[in-house]
Design a protein around this motif. Structure first.
Motif, PDB file in Angstrom:
ATOM      1  N   ARG A 193       8.491   5.042   0.970  1.00 22.62           N
ATOM      2  CA  ARG A 193       7.527   4.587   1.970  1.00 22.62           C
ATOM      3  C   ARG A 193       8.186   4.469   3.339  1.00 22.62           C
ATOM      4  O   ARG A 193       7.601   4.837   4.358  1.00 22.62           O
ATOM      5  CB  ARG A 193       6.941   3.234   1.551  1.00 22.62           C
ATOM      6  N   ASP A 194       9.400   3.929   3.348  1.00 15.32           N
ATOM      7  CA  ASP A 194      10.119   3.753   4.611  1.00 15.32           C
ATOM      8  C   ASP A 194      10.339   5.093   5.303  1.00 15.32           C
ATOM      9  O   ASP A 194      10.090   5.257   6.500  1.00 15.32           O
ATOM     10  CB  ASP A 194      11.455   3.066   4.326  1.00 15.32           C
ATOM     11  N   ARG A 195      10.806   6.076   4.551  1.00 10.89           N
ATOM     12  CA  ARG A 195      11.059   7.394   5.134  1.00 10.89           C
ATOM     13  C   ARG A 195       9.766   8.055   5.594  1.00 10.89           C
ATOM     14  O   ARG A 195       9.727   8.700   6.646  1.00 10.89           O
ATOM     15  CB  ARG A 195      11.757   8.293   4.112  1.00 10.89           C
ATOM     16  N   TYR A 196       8.720   7.922   4.820  1.00 11.61           N
ATOM     17  CA  TYR A 196       7.448   8.521   5.212  1.00 11.61           C
ATOM     18  C   TYR A 196       6.964   7.946   6.534  1.00 11.61           C
ATOM     19  O   TYR A 196       6.491   8.678   7.407  1.00 11.61           O
ATOM     20  CB  TYR A 196       6.392   8.279   4.122  1.00 11.61           C
ATOM     21  N   VAL A 197       7.069   6.636   6.674  1.00 11.56           N
ATOM     22  CA  VAL A 197       6.632   6.001   7.930  1.00 11.56           C
ATOM     23  C   VAL A 197       7.471   6.510   9.099  1.00 11.56           C
ATOM     24  O   VAL A 197       6.951   6.838  10.176  1.00 11.56           O
ATOM     25  CB  VAL A 197       6.728   4.471   7.809  1.00 11.56           C
ATOM     26  N   ALA A 200       6.724  10.284   9.743  1.00 11.29           N
ATOM     27  CA  ALA A 200       5.367  10.493  10.256  1.00 11.29           C
ATOM     28  C   ALA A 200       5.323  10.197  11.751  1.00 11.29           C
ATOM     29  O   ALA A 200       4.638  10.891  12.520  1.00 11.29           O
ATOM     30  CB  ALA A 200       4.372   9.608   9.514  1.00 11.29           C
ATOM     31  N   ALA A 201       6.059   9.169  12.179  1.00 11.81           N
ATOM     32  CA  ALA A 201       6.086   8.831  13.606  1.00 11.81           C
ATOM     33  C   ALA A 201       6.785   9.910  14.429  1.00 11.81           C
ATOM     34  O   ALA A 201       6.494  10.087  15.615  1.00 11.81           O
ATOM     35  CB  ALA A 201       6.777   7.486  13.801  1.00 11.81           C
ATOM     36  N   ALA A 202       7.708  10.633  13.787  1.00 11.23           N
ATOM     37  CA  ALA A 202       8.468  11.654  14.506  1.00 11.23           C
ATOM     38  C   ALA A 202       8.049  13.071  14.119  1.00 11.23           C
ATOM     39  O   ALA A 202       8.817  14.017  14.294  1.00 11.23           O
ATOM     40  CB  ALA A 202       9.965  11.469  14.224  1.00 11.23           C
ATOM     41  N   ARG A 203       6.816  13.228  13.635  1.00 13.17           N
ATOM     42  CA  ARG A 203       6.408  14.538  13.118  1.00 13.17           C
ATOM     43  C   ARG A 203       6.404  15.615  14.201  1.00 13.17           C
ATOM     44  O   ARG A 203       6.709  16.783  13.923  1.00 13.17           O
ATOM     45  CB  ARG A 203       5.049  14.436  12.446  1.00 13.17           C
ATOM     46  N   ALA A 204       6.042  15.250  15.444  1.00 13.11           N
ATOM     47  CA  ALA A 204       6.020  16.249  16.513  1.00 13.11           C
ATOM     48  C   ALA A 204       7.417  16.813  16.750  1.00 13.11           C
ATOM     49  O   ALA A 204       7.602  18.035  16.889  1.00 13.11           O
ATOM     50  CB  ALA A 204       5.463  15.630  17.790  1.00 13.11           C
TER      51      ALA A 204
END
Length: 541
Positions: A193-197, A200-204
């Motif tokens: 979950r931590d990595r996904y969050v 996801a914030a740095a997806r761009a």
């Protein structure tokens, strides 16, 4: 647990007891009835004609209906109890988190907090759901022992002994098979979950720099750890189920060997014994899930230990306190700019003043150091519009209401006008009710920053802290925002602490304080730090 939760648990326990007893009676009477009917039929037509099948048939039908209805009630009420209890627990733990002082709050990432408030608490839900079935299992097992006594006291004693041993066997098996994988699964889930969050914030950036394969590889590795732990848990569940099946067969065989009554009564005892073991499956589920529940409790313990002090909302109209930054005293209502080289800690200084983090600067509010002041006092004095504007999941109005309670639409539109964002919101699909989705929805980064500025204005605190308020704006919009903000500051008498790389916002300040990069980031105030903005051109960074 609240009275409402206790009431639902009580109703669920009653329904579970009725379901367990009716299930055992249904199976036992069915066995006796079928065996007696077979013997009557084998004895001849006359005997079969005298056999009363109406009453047992009616009892079997009644017990079947009663078992179905009571099982439905048990599941309905136990899940209602669990939902209410878990909702209360999540709310209580979240309230404890938000009531903490940012300067000494637990270092908990968004993903880890999500894993605890969602995943770990969901594991505890099983405690509530299973709680009513445990006493019902004991009552059901006792009913089975009583019925087994119709086949002889020896059969009842054998069944009682085997039922008494079963919970201990299941508990030891569950601990041995599930404790380690339950801990590994909880840790892997929190990490995932931590990595996904974070990603996801740095997806761009991940897409722009072609890092998707590396990120996917890392996430797959963590997911594989979680899958391995869950697979071990499932294998443990299979082993316990197999042991329970073998135990049931062995119990039936021993009861049969010790029975001394007629065939119908032996059939009654056999099926009652099997049903009694089945009633104890709640203990099997408890043994299987106990390790996962214990791990969830362990991870939630740090949150439970947090002080339960209620969150103190900010109040309007607090008396303005003077600021002291380093050796410089700044009177209420003064407008100052913090300047210095990149990396000198200007943003850190603003966030420390706002109580967002532990300060490494010499900062005071009134006659007390900021590090010694309660966070509620800081919130009453300071509103910060940070460099990165965090938004909550909700509408534009929801995000503006974060500033203070009682904010109405007129005040929102006024703040948006000062921030030069009113026309943009007017053209939004639903105006103030437009939802801000992931990444800000329809608003750009610069617009989100101005929304953060509007929110800080609505807070109506004695001090307004702005970090790069006009970053990303064209010169025309920047000039208009500065003009409107200057008028608002003069009208309200609000003090200003400003950080900006751009020259135009610096004209809002009356004084400048320059900080330098030194060991341990202590403040340095050069002798020329008090020059007016016009003499500082080109020297802000």
């Amino acid at each position: 647990m609240t009275p409402q939760v206790r009431r639902y648990i009580g109703l669920a326990a009653l329904a579970a007891t009725v379901a367990a007893v009716s299930s055992i009676l249904l199976l036992a009477i069915s066995g006796w009835f079928l065996t007696a009917a077979a013997l009557a039929g084998a004895a001849g037509a006359a005997t079969a004609y005298g056999f009363n099948y109406l009453i047992p048939s009616a009892m079997i039908r009644l017990l079947a209906i009663l078992r179905t209805v009571s099982r439905y009630g048990e599941r309905l009420w136990s899940h209602q109890a669990a939902l209410f209890a878990m909702a209360g627990l999540r709310g209580r733990l979240f309230a404890r988190l938000v009531a903490q002082d940012n300067r000494n709050a637990p270092d908990l990432s968004g993903g880890d907090a999500s894993a605890r408030l969602i995943g770990d608490i969901a594991a505890l839900e099983d405690l509530i759901v299973r709680r009513p079935t445990l006493p019902a299992s004991m009552i059901g097992a006792a009913t089975g022992v009583i019925i087994a006594a119709f086949a002889g006291w020896q059969a009842a004693v054998v069944l009682l002994a085997l039922l008494v041993m079963l919970p201990t066997i299941l508990r030891k098996l569950g601990t041995r098979l599930t404790r380690t994988p339950a801990r590994d699964a909880a840790e892997a889930l929190g990490k995932l979950r931590d990595r996904y969050v974070e990603y996801a914030a740095a997806r761009a950036e991940i897409i722009a720099y072609g890092l998707a394969d590396r990120v996917t590889l890392e996430l797959n590795g963590i997911a594989a750890e979680l899958d391995r732990a869950n697979a071990q848990l499932f294998r443990g569940e299979g082993v316990i189920a197999a042991v329970l099946t073998i135990y049931t067969g062995g119990t039936a065989a021993l009861v049969l060997m010790s029975a001394t009554a007629s065939a119908p009564r032996v059939a009654l005892a056999l099926l009652a014994s099997v049903s009694a073991i089945e009633a104890m499956t709640a203990w099997a589920r408890t043994a299987l899930r106990q390790a996962r529940v214990e791990e969830g409790l362990r991870r939630l313990a740090s949150l439970e230990r947090l002080p339960a002090a209620p969150f103190a909302p900010s109040t309007r109209g607090s008396q303005a306190l003077a600021l002291t930054i380093g050796d410089e005293s700044v009177a209420p209502g003064t407008r100052i700019a913090i300047t210095g080289q990149s990396g000198s800690g200007k943003t850190l200084l603003l966030e420390s003043l706002a109580g967002w983090r532990t300060s490494v600067f010499e900062l005071s509010l009134g006659d007390r150091r900021v590090t010694d002041i309660p966070s509620a006092t800081i919130r009453d004095q300071i509103a910060l519009s940070p460099q990165d504007a965090p938004m909550i999941a909700g509408s534009i109005a929801d995000n503006l209401r974060v500033a203070r309670s009682g904010v109405d639409a007129n005040a929102m539109w006024q703040a948006l006008r000062i921030a030069c964002l009113d026309q943009r919101i007017l053209t939004a699909p639903e105006g103030l009710d437009t939802m801000l989705g992931e990444g800000g929805g329809i608003l750009s980064g610069g617009e989100l920053k101005r929304l953060s500025l509007a929110r800080a204005l609505l807070a109506e605190r004695p001090w307004l802290l702005l970090d790069e308020p006009t970053e990303g704006l064209d010169s025309k919009t920047e000039a208009l925002l500065i003009e409107r903000l200057r008028a608002w500051l003069e009208e309200s008498g609000t003090g200003l602490v400003l950080v900006s790389h751009r020259q135009a916002p610096l004209t809002l300040s009356e004084r400048m304080l320059a900080i330098g990069v030194v060991p341990r980031r202590q403040l340095v105030f050069p002798a020329n730090a008090m020059r007016p903005p016009a003499q500082q051109d080109g020297e802000s960074e």
